[in-house]
Design an enzyme around this catalytic site. Structure first.
Site, mmCIF file in Angstrom:
data_model
loop_
_atom_site.group_PDB
_atom_site.id
_atom_site.type_symbol
_atom_site.label_atom_id
_atom_site.label_comp_id
_atom_site.label_asym_id
_atom_site.label_seq_id
_atom_site.Cartn_x
_atom_site.Cartn_y
_atom_site.Cartn_z
ATOM 1 N N GLU A 158 33.222 24.034 42.607
ATOM 2 C CA GLU A 158 32.844 25.146 41.739
ATOM 3 C C GLU A 158 34.122 25.946 41.456
ATOM 4 O O GLU A 158 34.921 26.191 42.363
ATOM 5 C CB GLU A 158 31.810 26.030 42.429
ATOM 6 N N GLU A 163 34.382 36.860 38.756
ATOM 7 C CA GLU A 163 33.170 37.519 39.259
ATOM 8 C C GLU A 163 33.501 38.994 39.466
ATOM 9 O O GLU A 163 34.575 39.329 39.963
ATOM 10 C CB GLU A 163 32.705 36.884 40.568
#
Length: 277
Positions: A158, A163
């Site tokens: 990933e 974020e």
């Protein structure tokens, strides 16, 4: 005229060869852009983009992310209230659910992904966006493997381009894999970095992806690098296959904390997405 045909044929074949030499990628399955070998040091070429200038979401490029049981996905929804296209921007929203009779979840969130419609292996992606702040807000831009080359998650890895949590003035840029999550190898090499930003302004969140390294960027400047290294478990580098793109306005979870409904709605404004190879 007949004498010209051989010369014309040679010219057309030569032109076609030159054009194919300039194409940075080969396309598999109609949507997976695999960067050709030996392109290090060459200029980036735009291969895919969306500037959100349409009146509705381009469903040839994107799908609304369905709800799932993951911490980030339990509030995902296709509810139109979580999406808006206006003035060349896509708004992904986190809202209080106005109709808990038909959907019992207290909150709903919007997100899109390119799974099954666009994926790429190596290249550069940039996303220009402005983040909204709220307690429990967790906007993210990230990538997952299009195929299960190495098995189930997290074996295919990933890549978290960005974020953002709550009202922070930093973003997190991270890689996850079997190597980091199951083997707990988070420092050999370091798998995550942070970068300062003003979340109230538009920023360009980016990743440059090479066969031997991932370079994370913010507004065109390198902020974190994750290299491929030798002499460790091969699960350290699952980043040798096509990945698709996810952009979502998440809410709540064990990392970001509880949601404050008084801070809602919250939204992420996406201006454009561009992929180069």
């Amino acid at each position: 005229m007949n004498k010209l045909l051989p010369s014309l044929l040679i010219f057309l074949l030569t032109a076609a060869c030159c054009l194919s030499c300039n194409v940075p990628a080969r396309v598999e399955n109609g949507y997976s852009y695999i960067q050709k070998d030996g392109r290090a040091g060459k200029d980036w070429k735009l291969v895919w983009f969306d500037d959100f200038n349409a009146t509705s979401l381009d469903t040839t490029k994107w799908t609304k992310i369905p709800a799932n049981t993951a911490d980030w996905g339990k509030h995902m929804s296709s509810n139109p209230l979580c999406y808006k296209l206006q003035d060349g921007q896509l708004f992904l929203k986190g809202i209080k659910n106005p109709d808990t009779a038909s959907d019992k979840r207290p909150f709903l969130t919007g997100g899109i992904y390119s799974k099954g419609k666009f994926a790429f292996q190596y290249g550069k992606i940039e996303i220009r966006a402005k983040l909204g702040c709220a307690q429990g807000a967790w906007p993210a831009m990230w990538m997952l493997a299009e195929h299960n080359k190495y098995g189930k998650y997290p074996r295919n890895g990933e890549i978290d381009i960005m974020e953002h949590l709550n009202f922070d003035k930093i973003i997190y840029q991270t890689t996850h894999s079997y190597y980091t999550l199951e083997l707990k190898q988070k420092d050999k090499p370091p798998h995550s970095g942070t970068a300062k930003l003003d979340p109230n302004q538009f920023n360009i969140f980016g990743l440059q992806w090479y066969p031997d390294k991932l370079i994370f960027t913010l507004n065109g400047k390198e902020t974190f690098r994750y290299p491929r290294i030798n002499g460790v478990d091969p699960s350290q580098w699952p980043y040798d296959q096509p990945f698709y793109v996810l952009i979502d306005q998440q809410l709540g979870g064990s990392w970001v904390g509880k949601i404050n409904p008084d801070n809602l709605p919250v939204q992420m404004e996406i201006d454009w997405v561009k992929v180069y190879q």
